[in-house]
Design a protein around this motif. Structure first.
Motif, short mmCIF file in Angstrom:
data_model
loop_
_atom_site.label_atom_id
_atom_site.label_comp_id
_atom_site.label_asym_id
_atom_site.label_seq_id
_atom_site.Cartn_x
_atom_site.Cartn_y
_atom_site.Cartn_z
N MET A 45 0.82 -1.21 0.00
CA MET A 45 0.00 0.00 0.00
C MET A 45 0.86 1.26 0.00
SD MET A 45 -3.18 -0.88 -0.21
CE MET A 45 -2.72 -2.35 -1.14
N VAL A 48 1.87 1.86 -3.51
CA VAL A 48 0.71 2.23 -4.32
C VAL A 48 0.29 3.67 -4.04
CG1 VAL A 48 -1.72 1.73 -4.78
CG2 VAL A 48 -0.10 -0.14 -4.51
N HIS A 80 -10.24 -3.38 -0.07
CA HIS A 80 -8.81 -3.62 0.10
C HIS A 80 -8.48 -4.22 1.46
CE1 HIS A 80 -8.41 -1.45 -3.59
NE2 HIS A 80 -8.86 -0.33 -3.06
N TYR A 190 -6.56 3.56 -0.64
CA TYR A 190 -5.29 2.91 -0.36
C TYR A 190 -4.63 3.46 0.91
CZ TYR A 190 -5.35 0.61 -4.92
OH TYR A 190 -5.67 -0.18 -6.00
N SER A 227 -2.88 -3.35 -8.13
CA SER A 227 -3.42 -2.22 -7.38
C SER A 227 -3.67 -1.00 -8.25
CB SER A 227 -2.48 -1.85 -6.23
OG SER A 227 -2.45 -2.88 -5.26
#
Length: 297
Positions: A45, A48, A80, A190, A227
């Motif tokens: 994450m 991302v 997520h 995210y 992602s």
């Protein structure tokens, strides 16, 4: 010409989504021997967020208001947080990659019930037949007791939590997040999911990482292909599909995942399991017959 090109894109997008989404389970299988699941997801994450922030800033994306931020955080915690956390935990606890894809593949059953009850989407008799056929195919795949016993109790609980997350998350996304710019909306999702994963890794894991070539490849693939590209395509399809018709795509994900797992990790399926996956594909065809995608630009 423009409409014809868009129609071709719309028809090809579901197949591309199934392929991309299936590789997520394979990427997890590659990387998890070298990192704990929540730590893996927290690091993923972080990468991302940096990429999505750059896309949003340089693309002059519209930033959501306070209510849209709240909706994005809820959707992100489900799509997520709960879904990915459940899948990665399940695989780390011994649930085979193909089976970890199979449980969220039950999503069309749950989605149809919710869409019919709470979203006013009529589920036709043909669609119900397709959903029942798909569920029967899933049960055939699960007949192999050795596959069921491969995972721990925690792994199976995590698998079903992933089912809850993807079902509620996609419905919530469709109902409340459809007008949010996908770049900033995904960025907020995210960030929220990353915070949850980081807190979980500090609470339950050692956060030890062995940076092998396999882990680096898996991390890069999951960040860039899943992602960014895969989730972007997911939300694009959610906006342009009826909830039941879109959710039926998840019946195909276990089929593709199992084939990839067989080729890459020698996770074997017997003839009855293969038949079950073929039946699942037939269920998808029936559901999509009753829920054609509207053509929107």
């Amino acid at each position: 010409m423009r409409r014809r090109r868009f129609t071709g894109l719309l028809r090809g997008a579901p197949a591309l989504f199934v392929l991309l989404w299936s590789t997520g389970f394979i990427g997890a299988r590659y990387g998890l021997p070298y990192i704990e699941p929540l730590t893996f997801l927290a690091v993923r994450m972080a990468f991302v967020v940096v990429i999505m922030a750059a896309i949003a800033i340089f693309g002059n994306a519209r930033w959501p208001d306070r209510n849209e931020v709240g909706h994005s955080l809820v959707a992100g915690s489900l799509v997520h947080g709960l879904t990915l956390g459940g899948v990665f935990t399940a695989i780390s606890q011994g649930v085979p990659a193909g089976i970890s894809a199979l449980i969220p593949g039950l999503q069309p059953i749950a989605t149809s019930i919710f869409a019919n009850r709470f979203m006013g989407e009529k589920v036709t008799a043909v669609q119900w037949a397709g959903l029942a056929l798909g569920l029967f195919g899933v049960l055939l795949v699960l007949h192999d007791r050795s596959m069921v016993l491969a995972g721990s109790v925690l792994g199976w609980v995590a698998s079903f939590l992933s089912l809850i997350g993807i079902t509620l998350g996609t419905l919530y996304q469709k109902r409340y997040c459809g007008s949010i710019d996908w770049r900033t909306g995904n960025l907020i999702q995210y960030v929220g999911a990353g915070v949850l994963f980081a807190l979980g890794s500090f609470a339950f894991e050692t956060r030890e990482i062995r940076w092998t070539s396999e882990l680096i490849f898996a991390m890069a693939w999951l960040v860039l292909v899943l992602s960014v590209a895969g989730v972007g395509l997911l939300y694009w399809l959610i906006r342009r599909s009826a909830a039941t018709g879109f959710a039926s795509l998840f019946y195909l994900v276990p089929v593709v995942t199992a084939l990839l797992a067989y080729v890459l990790f020698d996770e074997r399926l017997d003839a009855l399991s293969i038949l079950g996956m073929v039946i699942c594909a037939g269920g998808v065809a029936l559901v999509n017959r009753g829920a054609a995608m509207p053509l929107e630009a």
